[in-house]
Write a protein that holds these residues in place. Structure first.
Motif, PDB file in Angstrom:
ATOM      1  N   PRO A 124      43.780  50.250  43.691  1.00 40.67           N
ATOM      2  CA  PRO A 124      42.713  49.272  43.917  1.00 40.67           C
ATOM      3  C   PRO A 124      41.681  49.252  42.786  1.00 40.67           C
ATOM      4  CG  PRO A 124      42.262  51.269  45.150  1.00 40.67           C
ATOM      5  CD  PRO A 124      43.617  51.465  44.504  1.00 40.67           C
ATOM      6  N   PHE A 125      41.015  48.100  42.665  1.00 37.88           N
ATOM      7  CA  PHE A 125      39.843  48.004  41.810  1.00 37.88           C
ATOM      8  C   PHE A 125      38.622  48.288  42.685  1.00 37.88           C
ATOM      9  CE2 PHE A 125      36.233  45.290  40.473  1.00 37.88           C
ATOM     10  CZ  PHE A 125      35.928  45.943  39.285  1.00 37.88           C
ATOM     11  N   PHE A 134      39.293  45.919  45.805  1.00 40.37           N
ATOM     12  CA  PHE A 134      40.121  44.720  45.668  1.00 40.37           C
ATOM     13  C   PHE A 134      41.482  45.134  45.105  1.00 40.37           C
ATOM     14  CE2 PHE A 134      35.811  42.888  45.296  1.00 40.37           C
ATOM     15  CZ  PHE A 134      35.888  41.878  46.246  1.00 40.37           C
ATOM     16  N   GLY A 135      42.506  44.346  45.425  1.00 42.54           N
ATOM     17  CA  GLY A 135      43.826  44.627  44.890  1.00 42.54           C
ATOM     18  C   GLY A 135      44.651  45.514  45.787  1.00 42.54           C
ATOM     19  N   PRO A 136      45.822  45.953  45.304  1.00 38.14           N
ATOM     20  CA  PRO A 136      46.747  46.737  46.145  1.00 38.14           C
ATOM     21  C   PRO A 136      46.163  48.094  46.497  1.00 38.14           C
ATOM     22  CG  PRO A 136      47.477  46.711  43.846  1.00 38.14           C
ATOM     23  CD  PRO A 136      46.350  45.737  43.935  1.00 38.14           C
TER      24      PRO A 136
END
Length: 371
Positions: free
Chosen positions: A17-18, A11-13
């Protein structure tokens, strides 16, 4: 039936990311239940939701019955997989019959066929169709609503079910009863099930296999008894708790743990004769059986020491027994509650089939532990 192959979710950029799920691979055979466990935020629910693509994987594959699910339309995929959530999610404006038939109706089933299926499923969990089909969710208890939620997931007879803490909102007494009902039903229907839980005791009871996650990674995947006996690392040991040996009690059947050789005597036998037989067999007591083979009296070695007379003079009535189909948790509970060193194990007809002692319990709990 279900295979996860290097399943990953970020998740995320892209540059930072995560990592919610990190390269998870596992195989679950047809007809088995896998419970996903781990601390909050460890990735278990995300993993489950990638199976029916409520969450799209970043990479990796999910195969159901050998078929890559990424090649299947997501709506079609979800309609082919049963899905049960903790909040139940019944439609308040629809009857129980209509709630159960939601997916069959979407799939275009004949109305008579779908309504017959609803009736059949209600009977399967002990809810009388004549009383419940036309009721609305608000007219049912929480436990009854939860059963209907499970039935709705089963209505189209999917080969796979996903269950997200399905019994978490139910009080402990009803939860135990519904778990038992579900396991009884599973023995008949044999669905392949991925089950998310926070409750280790529930997982040990429900699962054929348990997957424990930490920070998105799969730390250990094993049968409950193997997991409790041989935790893979210190994190698993801490997660399972210092009483993990006691959690194994429910996994060992009385039939497998009982001692089949037990001492029987007659009421008229001399105490000295009974003691001699107990010592020869290293038993803590001897039983007097009734004419039908059921345990009637117990003469403990302690009660016989230094006494004279006959067995009948000093033997006590058998206050409890455990069925051979039970588990060690039942046996230990009865032995503690009745303060007895020996517990009679009886078959379906009530005849004595074996005996449970503290020695046999310790032996069975110790078996399989790491040295």
């Amino acid at each position: 039936m279900i295979r996860l192959e290097n399943l990953t979710k970020h998740f995320g950029p892209a540059h930072n990311p995560f990592v919610a799920v990190d390269n998870v691979s596992l195989d679950l055979p047809t007809g088995e239940i896998c419970v996903l466990l781990g601390p909050s935020g460890c990735g278990k629910t995300t993993t489950m939701k990638m199976i029916n693509r409520l969450i799209q994987p970043t990479s990796g594959k999910v195969f159901i019955d050998g078929k890559d699910t990424s090649a299947v339309d997501p709506i079609e995929l979800r309609r082919s997989i049963g899905y049960v959530i903790q909040q139940i999610g019944l439609f308040p404006n629809k009857t129980i019959e209509e709630n159960i038939c939601v997916v069959p109706d979407l799939l275009g089933w004949d109305r008579r066929k779908s309504r017959a299926r609803a009736k059949e499923l209600l009977e399967l969990v002990g809810l009388q169709p004549d009383l419940f089909l036309k009721r609305y969710p608000k007219e049912l208890s929480g436990g009854q609503q939860q059963r209907v939620g499970v039935l709705r997931a089963l209505a189209a007879d999917p080969p796979v079910m996903l269950m997200d803490e399905p019994f978490g909102a139910i009080d402990p007494i009803n939860r135990e009863a519904i778990q038992e009902e579900f396991l009884k039903m599973q023995r008949t229907i044999r669905k392949t099930i991925i089950f998310v839980s926070h409750d280790l005791d529930e997982a040990v009871k429900m699962a054929d296999r348990i997957a424990i996650f930490r920070s998105g990674r799969l730390e250990q995947y094993a049968a409950p008894d193997d997991l409790l006996a041989r935790p893979a690392n210190s994190f698993i040991e801490d997660f399972l708790g210092s009483d993990r040996a006691l959690k194994r009690l429910r996994l060992v059947s009385v039939r497998d743990a009982m001692e089949a050789d037990f001492v029987t005597v007659a009421c008229a036998d001399p105490i000295e004769h009974a003691l001699k037989r107990m010592r020869a067999s290293r038993s803590a007591g001897a039983f007097v059986l009734a004419a039908d083979g059921s345990p009637k009296l117990l003469l403990s070695e302690e009660a016989a020491q230094g006494r004279s007379g006959t067995v009948g003079d000093h033997a006590e009535p058998v206050g409890c027994s455990v069925p051979v189909g039970g588990d060690l948790r039942q046996a230990v509970s009865l032995m503690f509650a009745h303060d007895t060193p020996l517990l009679a194990c009886v078959d379906e007809g009530g005849r004595m089939a074996g005996v449970m002692s503290y020695r046999s319990i310790v032996h069975n709990l110790g078996h399989g532990e790491k040295p």
